[in-house]
Design an enzyme around this catalytic site. Structure first.
Site, PDB file in Angstrom:
ATOM      1  N   HIS A 198      -2.668  -1.463  -4.746  1.00 12.26           N
ATOM      2  CA  HIS A 198      -4.301  -0.622  -4.600  1.00 12.26           C
ATOM      3  C   HIS A 198      -4.689   0.702  -5.084  1.00 12.26           C
ATOM      4  O   HIS A 198      -3.850   1.735  -4.121  1.00 12.26           O
ATOM      5  CB  HIS A 198      -4.880  -1.810  -3.760  1.00 12.26           C
ATOM      6  CG  HIS A 198      -4.828  -1.535  -2.419  1.00 12.26           C
ATOM      7  ND1 HIS A 198      -4.909  -0.447  -1.966  1.00 12.26           N
ATOM      8  CD2 HIS A 198      -3.695  -1.774  -1.174  1.00 12.26           C
ATOM      9  CE1 HIS A 198      -4.949  -0.329  -0.516  1.00 12.26           C
ATOM     10  NE2 HIS A 198      -3.446  -0.999  -0.762  1.00 12.26           N
ATOM     11  N   SER A 218       0.551  -1.128  -0.110  1.00 10.85           N
ATOM     12  CA  SER A 218      -0.219  -0.005   0.063  1.00 10.85           C
ATOM     13  C   SER A 218       0.846   1.448   0.710  1.00 10.85           C
ATOM     14  O   SER A 218       1.731   2.026  -1.091  1.00 10.85           O
ATOM     15  CB  SER A 218      -1.767   0.282   1.337  1.00 10.85           C
ATOM     16  OG  SER A 218      -1.913   1.040   1.427  1.00 10.85           O
TER      17      SER A 218
END
Length: 250
Positions: free
Chosen positions: A151, A128
């Site tokens: 993501h 992340s």
């Protein structure tokens, strides 16, 4: 009844202060508990090692059972490393699930703008918002079994469902994409493809990239471990010394 004058006049021995060795051990334990830092081995080094583990904590304090890295702890350490003439290079070790976007970007920008050589090493995971931190150094290394999850930015909690909210999310996402593509060799279209890929992550969109694939995509510079990271950092330090006429510099 007579009292024993000698017994009454006997001074009370004060408790013994801890030895110097005990004091050093206590200071080391305190540093580990508070900042995840340790001064062992005791030999003085020209490399400052900083660890980013667990979840990056931002403006909201996370529950005590969460393993966290507080950005207000890291930023002063980076400033001190930049100002200390004895520190010639910074090694950042990552094993993080991500966390607060703005806190992670603040750490990444601090690392990217250091004047001294920097190397990041991804062990376990750099997920992340850990991805921008991983690519922020002059050189990045990833372990063969380490992973990086790419993501889109997400919000949790109460969200105001208006178009402006989604525009704000899109702008924040563009900040992350620009930073990653500027500080690594990954193509912007490829990075967006990995970010928005469907079907790979359960109940989510994105991609989990394993060590060798991260190097193949250009996110990370090379595969390796702690030895490779320190060798590369020492090479960067030697190169900087040569460019500045030799000797220790700031």
């Amino acid at each position: 009844m007579q009292t024993n004058d000698k017994q009454e006049q006997q001074p009370v021995q004060p408790p013994q202060a801890p030895t110097t060795e005990e004091g050093r051990k206590s200071a080391t334990v305190d540093a580990i508990q508070q900042l995840g830092q340790t001064a062992a081995p005791t030999t003085e080094s020209n490399i400052f090692c900083m660890t980013i583990i667990g979840q990056v904590e931002g403006h909201i304090v996370l529950p005590p059972q969460n393993k966290t890295t507080k950005y207000e702890h890291l930023i002063p350490q980076l400033v001190a490393a930049e100002q200390n003439a004895k520190i010639e290079g910074v090694l950042i070790i990552l094993n993080t699930v991500g966390g607060d976007v703005e806190a992670g970007l603040a750490i990444a920008e601090m690392i990217a703008t250091l004047s001294k050589p920097t190397v990041t090493l991804v062990l376990g995971g750099g997920h992340s918002i850990g991805v921008p931190i991983a690519v922020s150094a002059n050189y990045s290394v990833i372990a063969e079994t380490a992973t990086m999850t790419i993501h889109p930015i997400r919000l949790n909690g109460l969200v105001i469902g208006v178009p402006q909210t989604f525009e704000y999310l899109d702008k924040m996402q563009e900040r992350v994409i620009r930073f990653v593509t500027r500080h690594s060799r990954v193509d912007e279209n490829k990075f967006k493809e990995l970010m928005f890929k469907t079907g790979e992550l359960t109940r989510d969109i994105g991609t989990t990239v394993i060590g060798a694939d991260a190097v193949r995509y250009g996110l990370i510079d090379s595969l390796g471990g702690i030895g490779e990271a320190i060798r590369k950092l020492n090479a960067l330090i030697d190169e900087r010394r040569a460019n500045n006429g030799g000797g220790m510099i700031q």
